[in-house]
Design a protein around this motif. Sequence first.
Motif, PDB file in Angstrom:
ATOM      1  N   GLN A  34       0.820  -1.222   0.000  1.00  0.00           N
ATOM      2  CA  GLN A  34       0.000   0.000   0.000  1.00  0.00           C
ATOM      3  C   GLN A  34       0.848   1.264   0.000  1.00  0.00           C
ATOM      4  N   GLY A  35       2.126   1.108  -0.385  1.00  0.00           N
ATOM      5  CA  GLY A  35       2.955   2.283  -0.653  1.00  0.00           C
ATOM      6  C   GLY A  35       3.745   2.844   0.513  1.00  0.00           C
ATOM      7  N   ALA A  36       3.747   2.160   1.686  1.00  0.00           N
ATOM      8  CA  ALA A  36       4.485   2.702   2.834  1.00  0.00           C
ATOM      9  C   ALA A  36       5.993   2.595   2.626  1.00  0.00           C
ATOM     10  N   GLU A  37       6.709   3.542   3.208  1.00  0.00           N
ATOM     11  CA  GLU A  37       8.169   3.497   3.222  1.00  0.00           C
ATOM     12  C   GLU A  37       8.565   3.094   4.654  1.00  0.00           C
ATOM     13  N   MET A  38       9.469   2.121   4.773  1.00  0.00           N
ATOM     14  CA  MET A  38       9.751   1.595   6.110  1.00  0.00           C
ATOM     15  C   MET A  38      11.229   1.495   6.436  1.00  0.00           C
ATOM     16  N   ALA A  39      11.533   1.707   7.719  1.00  0.00           N
ATOM     17  CA  ALA A  39      12.844   1.379   8.271  1.00  0.00           C
ATOM     18  C   ALA A  39      12.647   0.143   9.146  1.00  0.00           C
ATOM     19  N   PHE A  40      13.686  -0.673   9.258  1.00  0.00           N
ATOM     20  CA  PHE A  40      13.599  -1.900  10.052  1.00  0.00           C
ATOM     21  C   PHE A  40      14.700  -1.934  11.096  1.00  0.00           C
ATOM     22  N   THR A  41      14.416  -2.597  12.225  1.00  0.00           N
ATOM     23  CA  THR A  41      15.503  -2.933  13.150  1.00  0.00           C
ATOM     24  C   THR A  41      15.667  -4.446  13.151  1.00  0.00           C
TER      25      THR A  41
END
Length: 264
Positions: free
Chosen positions: A32-39
């Motif tokens: 759905q187009g989200a931009e994400m950072a991950f740990t």
Amino acid sequence: MSKLMQGKRGLIMGVANDHSIAWSIAKALAEQGAEMAFTYQGDAFARRVKPLADGIGCDLLVPCDVEDIDSVDNVFAQLKEKWGTIDFLVHAIAFSDKSELRGRYADTSRDNFARTMQISCFSFTEIAKRAAELMPNGGSMLTLTYGGATSVMPNYNVMGVAKAALEASVRYLAMDFGDQGIRVNAISAGPVRTLAGAGVSDARLMFNFQQNNSPLKQPVTSKQLGGSALYLLSEMSGGVTGEVHFVDSGYNIVSMPRLEELKT
Ligand code: NAD
């Protein structure tokens, strides 16, 4: 039609591998187009998490062990530097010593009680506080809980107590951050075959029992968890906060198995 999470940025904490609930959620958000950072928790997990994050175009992947507050602070310092603000947070982190996820709750040790509470409950409060500072335009936070918080599940023990405190934290945080337009909710997931799930003794028996005795008589799927998380993290649930939302094939409403199950 525009995508639900277009233009939204957020942090996903708790991906260990492609079976992780956090990954099911990240996939639904990415679609759905989200931009994400991950740990990721440490080097042992980096090997599995990096290719997943790369696959959805993530370019912020930060190590974080919630027992080390400096590593938590570093995550938010990096987010602030890179994006300035975020719109959502997913906390899908839990741990307890496997040797105490069996037998009696009464035998929980002092050390493991404290460690389980810190990692599985208090980390959400510490992280939510930092995330809220990066949400000047409001936002949505989500954590993961289990039915063992409110009723007794065999072997879930101290984790049930930690989840009960986590669910109470969701309500208090929802009140704390409500006037900033920040919503805080939890998904109470039915059993899913993950690393953490396998830590509970006889997990397979519980998995089968819940599946057979839930109204829908089916296991909870990655897609269902992703879909419910998408709802809670997007504006579709704009009026919902402080809620524990069950995604468990309806198991939480059952008091007694179907009589025909007992007769066989
Ligand atoms: P998982 O093993 O894939 O994820 C658990 C995550 O917790 C891992 O990524 C691990 O690295 C992280 N973690 C543990 N200790 C940490 C620490 N000190 N610092 C940072 N990260 C740490 O398993 P999962 O089932 O996807 O678990 C995600 C959440 O869902 C947990 O809160 C779990 O209790 C909850 N949940 C799971 C189920 C299930 O049946 N699997 C059901 C309901 C709720």
